[in-house]
Design a protein around this motif. Structure first.
Motif, short mmCIF file in Angstrom:
data_model
loop_
_atom_site.label_atom_id
_atom_site.label_comp_id
_atom_site.label_asym_id
_atom_site.label_seq_id
_atom_site.Cartn_x
_atom_site.Cartn_y
_atom_site.Cartn_z
N GLY B 188 0.80 -1.21 0.00
CA GLY B 188 0.00 0.00 0.00
C GLY B 188 0.83 1.27 0.00
O GLY B 188 0.30 2.35 0.15
N TYR B 189 2.16 1.13 -0.17
CA TYR B 189 3.05 2.30 -0.13
C TYR B 189 3.82 2.42 -1.44
O TYR B 189 3.91 1.46 -2.21
N ASP B 190 4.38 3.62 -1.67
CA ASP B 190 5.31 3.80 -2.77
C ASP B 190 6.74 3.61 -2.29
O ASP B 190 7.57 3.05 -2.99
N ILE B 191 6.98 4.12 -1.07
CA ILE B 191 8.30 3.92 -0.44
C ILE B 191 8.03 3.53 1.00
O ILE B 191 7.11 4.07 1.64
N LEU B 192 8.83 2.61 1.52
CA LEU B 192 8.69 2.20 2.91
C LEU B 192 10.02 2.44 3.64
O LEU B 192 11.07 2.03 3.15
N LEU B 193 9.93 3.12 4.78
CA LEU B 193 11.12 3.36 5.59
C LEU B 193 11.00 2.62 6.91
O LEU B 193 9.91 2.56 7.49
N THR B 194 12.08 2.06 7.37
CA THR B 194 12.13 1.54 8.73
C THR B 194 13.35 2.17 9.39
O THR B 194 14.47 2.02 8.90
N GLU B 195 13.10 2.90 10.46
CA GLU B 195 14.20 3.65 11.07
C GLU B 195 14.97 2.77 12.05
O GLU B 195 14.38 2.12 12.91
N ILE B 196 16.28 2.78 11.90
CA ILE B 196 17.16 2.09 12.86
C ILE B 196 18.16 3.11 13.39
O ILE B 196 18.11 4.29 13.02
N ASP B 197 19.06 2.68 14.25
CA ASP B 197 19.95 3.64 14.92
C ASP B 197 20.67 4.58 13.95
O ASP B 197 20.75 5.77 14.16
N GLU B 198 21.19 4.02 12.86
CA GLU B 198 22.06 4.81 11.99
C GLU B 198 21.31 5.52 10.87
O GLU B 198 21.84 6.39 10.21
#
Lengths: 265, 659
Positions: B188-198
């Motif tokens: 359902g997205y165009d771009i997917l982000l998953t935030e990690i420490d860096e």
């Protein structure tokens, strides 16, 4: 349907009782529409605008101010007789105004502390809304009234429909505008949940909690709201002051204040 | 709810790594496509969705602390950009504007109504969470799923490029795990982000998304980075847990329309409607007309409205939802029950906004669990496997004795029976038959060392034939059947037995069991009401219990002659004797249905919890094992799911006529 079929312009009077004239000024503030208004309405009485006097009867009387002095008692009854439609405008006329705070206090003591010659002051012990004395056909709330609602009322009169004046919480206007609820986000005191809308959330727009000047909306759950304000750490006298502002004498704010008065003492 | 996989889902398997310091390249890259970029930014003490002009507008280093009725922004100890959950804005502000002109009308030289063609600037939503994607899908079903559609919504939805963010943090108000909407994003997205420490692990979900990602200064994520992305989201799932057992709640709520809790919520609810305004799926609107003073040129504007509005369901003749409780019930049952009927999904996505932004702190999760708590599974442990468990099969017992209780009620003691009957539990019943007489259900009033007692009121052919039998004859029995009194529920509590008339019969064995285990209970009481003194059952036992210290017995009669020195009045008048904390009461109630209704009301108003009120229902039964269909009640077979029920299992079906 376009007009009520009258060829003559409606005769309009503006009258005032105990008030600051701010609502009358709002009429004058309709600068864009003023010319249109005087073309369509025959404004025969308007103390803030003209010293011209013209006796009734009138098609519409806008009444500003509360009943606060002895001579008001007869004057409002006479005015009602002259008015086909009587519209109260502003917190004083619709709720008794901020001067109704004396309704919970010792009137004589109040007079003595304010005036050098209290014996010259012939005020009543209470300040009461117009509807306590005569039948009111419509009301515009607020301190002062909202120019948009005033224009809507005038338009509705001309078009011949019911004015579209909502009775909903101020919160609704905050949310439509995308304002962040300060009660939840910062803990600010606000009367929005129990106050009727119409001001386009004016105070919250400028980062202030609602003062409640449009008065309680229908079925306002003032009891729960005062409880909630106290639960969040406000002492009863602070909550008392929140409710006892411009429209404190209107129910259910009035009983809440009385109730809080008991808690306070 | 599972979102439908986006086109290009296969590409989602490919991952890139974007350093946090390079996030500006994504912001600028999207803006370079000409789209209006909307995303999270700090304003007025909260993280709201608004125009994003550069990466500096994003809420780096902020977190939100949320609970019922409270939201506070706090500094994070790190510089994560998406280290918050959801704020007061939802994306519906942009897909479904709060104020929208929907028509203009004129009667000048011509007469007509004109509908504006939706003109929508291409947008990009940055930071769309899993619950919010679910909400967009709910809106799709509401606005586009039926015969009539909202074309303005369609245009806005199509114009939105979606950059989704998987949650790596949660609030106490979150319950996506309960609603099945998150925290993981599934398409359902165009771009997917998953935030990690860096920085961010990046995936593309559409060709347009992939084109933008291709221009970013990315590299392949390390094995550790890819693992951290999965672990961070998994940790959120664990942290949220499952705050609210949701399966079946839509059906359960429908049984609770008369629950007294609605009235209690209404006392707290200030009806500001904020829950509906912040809800990402609430779609109610009203229109207002704005015209010139002649009424010749007018604009119709659609505004967000709320079912909490006093006038929302009003017509000229009156208001269909006049009471605050009606309006609250309308909202909550729509979100969690009737929405399902209309649109095939829940109206709630578990974002928790209505919880946080309620100024009086009403938590829908708490209310739902009070109004429609999860029901214990219907399949329960049986005391003992019943004997002769098919409708035509009966085991044979011998009638040992016959004892008259009242004018029309008689107790039979059966012996020489299958040992299974002796292992039955108080509250269970048997089907009893004589040749040429239809079988009838009779509760076991007492368990003896070598037999069971059946107390029978002669009302029909079989029961009349049974009470006229002489000792020594044989009868057919099947059982023991049905549920039994869960006496362990009352351990450490006040056990209160409330009986009306012959209702004492299924309770007799319970009283025996309570008394035999006296030390396990705080107290034991029996309140027994009959029409007259002559209608009392088990008078010898009542006398014996009355003198024992194990149980307090109080009896009352509706009417009596002058020789009666005891109490007169209905059984609920005895409830005054419950001077203790009634939240610690477990009550067992049997009698005529009206008496049970009055008793239940009395117990509830004393504060006895509804899941601690046990009742035994009576219905027509022919088979006793759930095959004949006669005893159905509120989705239950009284014979095998009952006859003993917890009150809340029956919901307001218990008080309804015609069930």
């Amino acid at each position: 349907m376009a007009t009520s079929g009258r060829t003559a312009r409606p005769r309009v009077a503006v009258a005032k009782f105990a008030s600051c004239d701010g609502c009358q000024l709002t009429i004058l503030d309709l600068e864009e529409e003023l010319l249109e208004i005087v073309t369509r309405f025959d404004i025969v009485e308007f103390p803030e605008a003209t010293s011209r006097r013209s006796p009734g009867p009138y098609d519409i009387v806008f009444v500003e101010g509360s009943i606060s002095a002895r001579e008001h008692l007869d004057a409002i009854k006479e005015l009602r007789k002259q008015a086909r439609t009587l519209v109260t405008i502003g917190a004083c006329a619709t709720a008794g105004g901020i001067q109704a705070m004396r309704n919970w206090a010792d009137h004589d003591a109040f007079r003595a502390s304010v005036y050098e010659h209290p014996e010259w002051i012939e005020s009543l012990a209470t300040s009461t809304p117009i509807s306590d004395h005569v039948k009111v056909d419509a009301e515009l709330r607020g301190c002062p009234i909202d120019p948009g609602q005033l224009k809507e009322l005038l338009t509705a009169v001309l078009v011949g429909r019911r004015p579209q004046i909502r009775d909903e919480a101020v919160c609704r206007e905050c949310k439509r505008k995308g304002l962040v609820c300060m009660v939840v986000a910062t803990g600010e005191a606000c009367m929005g949940p129990v106050t009727t809308s119409g001001c386009d959330a004016l105070c919250p727009t400028y980062g202030r909690g609602c003062f409640g000047c449009f008065g309680p909306r229908a079925n306002a759950n003032a009891k729960s709201w005062s409880t909630s304000l106290m639960k969040s750490g406000r002492p009863p006298d602070e909550v008392w002051r929140l409710f006892a502002g411009f429209t404190g004498y209107a129910e259910p704010f009035r009983s809440t204040i009385t109730e809080l008065g008991k808690v306070k003492s | 709810m599972i979102t439908s996989p986006a086109p290009g889902q296969t590409a989602a398997a490919r991952q890139w790594f974007l350093a946090r310091t390079d996030l500006a390249s994504l912001v600028d890259g999207i803006r370079a496509t000409g789209r209006r970029l909307i995303g999270p930014t700090v304003r007025e003490g909260a993280i709201v969705y608004d125009d994003i002009h550069s990466a500096a507008d994003l809420p780096a280093g902020w977190r939100d602390e949320q609970s019922a009725g409270r939201y506070r922004l706090e500094r994070r100890t790190d510089d994560r950009v998406f280290g918050y959950t959801v704020g007061p804005t939802s994306w519906k502000r942009f897909t479904f504007p709060a104020n929208l002109p929907i028509a203009t009308a004129h009667r000048t030289a011509t007469f007509g109504f004109d509908q504006p063609v939706p003109e929508v600037t291409p947008m990009a939503f940055l930071g769309v969470r899993a619950c919010e994607l679910a909400a967009l899908n709910v809106q799709d079903r509401v606005f586009l799923g039926g015969q009539f559609t909202d074309e303005d919504f369609r245009a806005r939805r199509a114009a939105a490029f979606i950059v989704s963010v998987q949650c790596t943090t949660s609030s106490s108000t979150c319950f996506c795990t309960s609603m099945g909407t998150g925290p993981e994003v599934h398409g359902g997205y165009d771009i997917l982000l998953t935030e990690i420490d860096e920085g961010f692990v990046v995936q593309a979900g559409s060709p347009e998304g992939a084109a933008i990602v291709a221009k970013l200064p990315t590299r392949k994520p390390t094995h550790a980075e890819a693992g951290a992305a999965v672990d961070n989201v998994e940790a959120v799932r664990t942290r949220i847990g499952e705050p609210m057992p949701i399966p079946g709640i839509d059906a359960r709520l429908k049984l609770q329309l008369d629950n007294p809790r609605w009235g209690q919520i209404a006392e707290r609810c200030v009806e500001c409607g904020n829950c509906t305004m912040v809800c990402p799926t609430c779609f109610c609107t009203s229109v207002i007309e704005k015209s010139d003073m002649d009424g010749k040129v007018a604009t119709t504007e659609r505004q967000w409205d709320s079912c909490f509005d006093v006038a929302f369901a009003k017509i000229a003749g009156g208001d269909f939802r006049a009471r605050p409780r009606d309006r609250y019930r309308q909202w909550l049952t729509h979100k969690f029950s009737t929405w399902m009927d209309q649109f095939g999904s829940m109206g709630c996505v578990g974002c928790g906004r209505c919880v946080a932004w309620c100024p009086v702190g009403i938590d829908v999760r708490e209310e739902l669990m009070i109004i429609a708590p999860p029901i214990a599974p219907v399949v329960r442990p049986v005391a003992v496997e019943p004997v002769a468990a098919s409708p035509g099969n009966f085991s044979v017992a011998r009638l040992a004795s016959v004892r008259s209780e009242t004018e029309d009620t008689t107790t039979l003691t059966l012996t020489d029976l299958d040992p299974a009957f002796l292992q039955g539990r108080p509250g269970q019943f048997v089907m009893v038959a004589l040749p040429a007489f239809p079988a009838v259900p009779i509760s076991i009033s007492r368990f003896r060392s070598n037999g069971i007692d059946l107390t029978i009121r002669a009302v029909g052919p079989t029961s009349t034939a049974l009470v006229n039998l002489h000792p020594g004859v044989k009868v057919g029995i099947r059982g023991p059947l049905g549920t039994f009194w869960p006496i362990e529920d009352a351990y450490g509590r006040h056990a209160v037995v409330v009986a009306g008339g012959v209702g004492l019969s299924p309770l007799h064995g319970l009283v025996d069991a309570l008394v035999a285990n006296r030390d396990r209970f705080e107290s034991i009481s029996l309140f027994y009401g009959t029409r007259t003194p002559e209608d009392q059952l088990f008078r010898d036992d009542l006398a014996a219990w009355s003198v024992s210290k194990a149980i307090d017995v109080a009896v009352t009669v509706d009417r009596a002659g002058p020789e009666w020195k005891g109490r007169v009045g209905v059984v609920t008048t005895l409830f005054d004797k419950m001077s203790w904390d009634c939240s610690k009461v477990t009550a067992f109630v049997v009698g005529p249905e009206r008496m049970m209704q009055a008793s239940v009301q009395g117990l509830l108003s004393k504060g006895v919890p509804s899941d601690r009120i046990l009742i035994s229902m009576e219905r027509h039964m022919e088979c006793g094992i759930g095959l004949c269909g006669h005893c159905q009640m509120a989705g239950r077979f009284v014979c095998k799911d009952g006859p003993v029920f917890r009150l809340h299992e029956l919901g307001d079906m218990f008080n309804r006529e015609g069930i």
